[in-house]
Design a protein around this motif. Sequence first.
Motif, short mmCIF file in Angstrom:
data_model
loop_
_atom_site.label_atom_id
_atom_site.label_comp_id
_atom_site.label_asym_id
_atom_site.label_seq_id
_atom_site.Cartn_x
_atom_site.Cartn_y
_atom_site.Cartn_z
N PRO A 42 -4.14 6.31 5.50
CA PRO A 42 -3.45 6.33 4.20
C PRO A 42 -3.39 7.73 3.59
O PRO A 42 -2.37 8.12 3.01
CB PRO A 42 -4.30 5.38 3.34
CG PRO A 42 -4.93 4.45 4.32
CD PRO A 42 -5.20 5.28 5.53
N SER A 43 -4.47 8.50 3.73
CA SER A 43 -4.48 9.86 3.19
C SER A 43 -3.46 10.74 3.89
O SER A 43 -2.78 11.55 3.25
CB SER A 43 -5.89 10.46 3.31
OG SER A 43 -6.82 9.73 2.54
N ILE A 58 -6.52 1.68 -4.06
CA ILE A 58 -5.34 1.02 -3.50
C ILE A 58 -5.75 -0.17 -2.65
O ILE A 58 -5.12 -1.23 -2.68
CB ILE A 58 -4.49 2.02 -2.70
CG1 ILE A 58 -3.80 3.00 -3.66
CG2 ILE A 58 -3.45 1.30 -1.84
CD1 ILE A 58 -3.08 4.13 -2.98
N THR A 76 -6.69 6.32 -5.86
CA THR A 76 -7.38 6.72 -4.63
C THR A 76 -7.14 5.66 -3.56
O THR A 76 -6.71 4.53 -3.86
CB THR A 76 -8.88 6.87 -4.87
OG1 THR A 76 -9.44 5.58 -5.17
CG2 THR A 76 -9.17 7.83 -6.02
N VAL A 77 -7.47 6.00 -2.33
CA VAL A 77 -7.31 5.05 -1.23
C VAL A 77 -8.18 3.82 -1.47
O VAL A 77 -7.74 2.68 -1.23
CB VAL A 77 -7.68 5.72 0.11
CG1 VAL A 77 -7.74 4.69 1.23
CG2 VAL A 77 -6.66 6.81 0.45
N LEU A 96 0.75 4.32 -2.60
CA LEU A 96 0.45 5.67 -2.12
C LEU A 96 1.52 6.66 -2.56
O LEU A 96 1.24 7.83 -2.83
CB LEU A 96 0.33 5.68 -0.60
CG LEU A 96 -0.94 5.08 -0.01
CD1 LEU A 96 -0.77 4.82 1.49
CD2 LEU A 96 -2.14 6.00 -0.25
N SER A 97 2.77 6.20 -2.65
CA SER A 97 3.87 7.12 -2.98
C SER A 97 4.17 7.17 -4.47
O SER A 97 4.69 8.17 -4.96
CB SER A 97 5.13 6.72 -2.21
OG SER A 97 5.58 5.43 -2.60
N ALA A 135 0.83 -1.21 0.00
CA ALA A 135 0.00 0.00 0.00
C ALA A 135 0.86 1.26 0.00
O ALA A 135 0.56 2.24 -0.70
CB ALA A 135 -0.92 -0.01 1.22
N LYS A 136 1.94 1.26 0.76
CA LYS A 136 2.82 2.43 0.82
C LYS A 136 3.43 2.74 -0.54
O LYS A 136 3.55 3.91 -0.93
CB LYS A 136 3.92 2.20 1.85
CG LYS A 136 3.47 2.28 3.30
CD LYS A 136 4.65 2.04 4.22
CE LYS A 136 4.27 2.11 5.67
NZ LYS A 136 5.42 1.84 6.56
N THR A 177 -8.23 1.15 5.83
CA THR A 177 -7.83 2.35 6.57
C THR A 177 -7.55 2.02 8.03
O THR A 177 -6.58 2.50 8.62
CB THR A 177 -8.90 3.43 6.46
OG1 THR A 177 -9.04 3.82 5.08
CG2 THR A 177 -8.54 4.67 7.28
N ARG A 210 -0.01 9.86 2.63
CA ARG A 210 0.26 10.44 1.30
C ARG A 210 0.56 11.92 1.41
O ARG A 210 1.47 12.42 0.74
CB ARG A 210 -0.94 10.17 0.38
CG ARG A 210 -0.82 10.84 -0.97
CD ARG A 210 -1.93 10.38 -1.89
NE ARG A 210 -1.53 9.19 -2.64
CZ ARG A 210 -2.38 8.46 -3.38
NH1 ARG A 210 -3.66 8.78 -3.41
NH2 ARG A 210 -1.95 7.42 -4.06
#
Length: 301
Positions: A291-292, A267, A263-264, A257-258, A253-254, A280, A295
């Motif tokens: 997660p937001s 993902i 979107t979350v 996100l990067s 997930a990381k 979440t 980011r």
Amino acid sequence: MSDIKLYDTRAFTGKFMPSEELHAFFRGDVGKFFIMRVEDMYQFVTRAVPASRSTITSCLYITEGEASIKIGSELYTIHADEMLFVPAGQVFSFREGEINKGYICGFQSDFLVGKLLKNNLLNEFDFLKIWGNPMIQPDRQSAEFIRRLLTRLLIDYSQNGLQNLDLLQSYLLTLLCEVNRIYRPASGSGPVTGVTITNRFRELLFKWIRTKKRVTEYASLLNITPNHLNKTVKAVTGKSPTRWIDETVLLEAKVLLSQTNLTVSEIALEVGLDDPSYFTRLFKKYEHQTPSEFRRMIEKS
């Protein structure tokens, strides 16, 4: 793309490279091989590198100072005359602001395939495997050999790029063989069979994490009972298989996100979780932020 600057990077790439493309270069998205001095890299990479996945195998050798890199879920710190390997496909990150010198190089898995070398060569080096010990601590004599090999690789690559391919392949293979000679597996308790099961579990986890989330599924792949897998992995690593599964999901997930604009919710689906709210909660349980928020932290760095 906003305000892309051009840096003269011909000394190690043979061409001018925009800043965003340069970051891709260090993630291993371009090129079959590169080597440069760590102190030269820092003039182009001026911020922390968040959770990233590379398509190349990379090696960091420190000659002065220290360097810390998170590989998978473990943080490693090396000092002068020590080195770290990040296998292709592994998730890694490192912070900004460290003062050190040394060498950093990277290569695609097929870079070592040539008229003298075989296709499955990298399988012979445990330090390049997902479960291997990535930290190498050579003795004084071996450190001197390694420095000479890295210096020779740097000189030839800086002057000729990939023109002397056979020579670069030979020096790199010699470097890997020298490292293999002094390699020591990561310490772990338990019998040899337990370590073997645990290593195999980690390999399967790396391969199937997006579709398999249950301990029972991995136990089935290993032809053992879930209870045996639980006891074995916990005895060898100090962490349960469930903890390993959760941490691996979060590493996936990381990276997304990067490195993506998904979107979350998207993902969550990508890592195999149908419920974004559960995703979440899981993320916050381990990272202490959503997660937001993770980011946004990356975007501000």
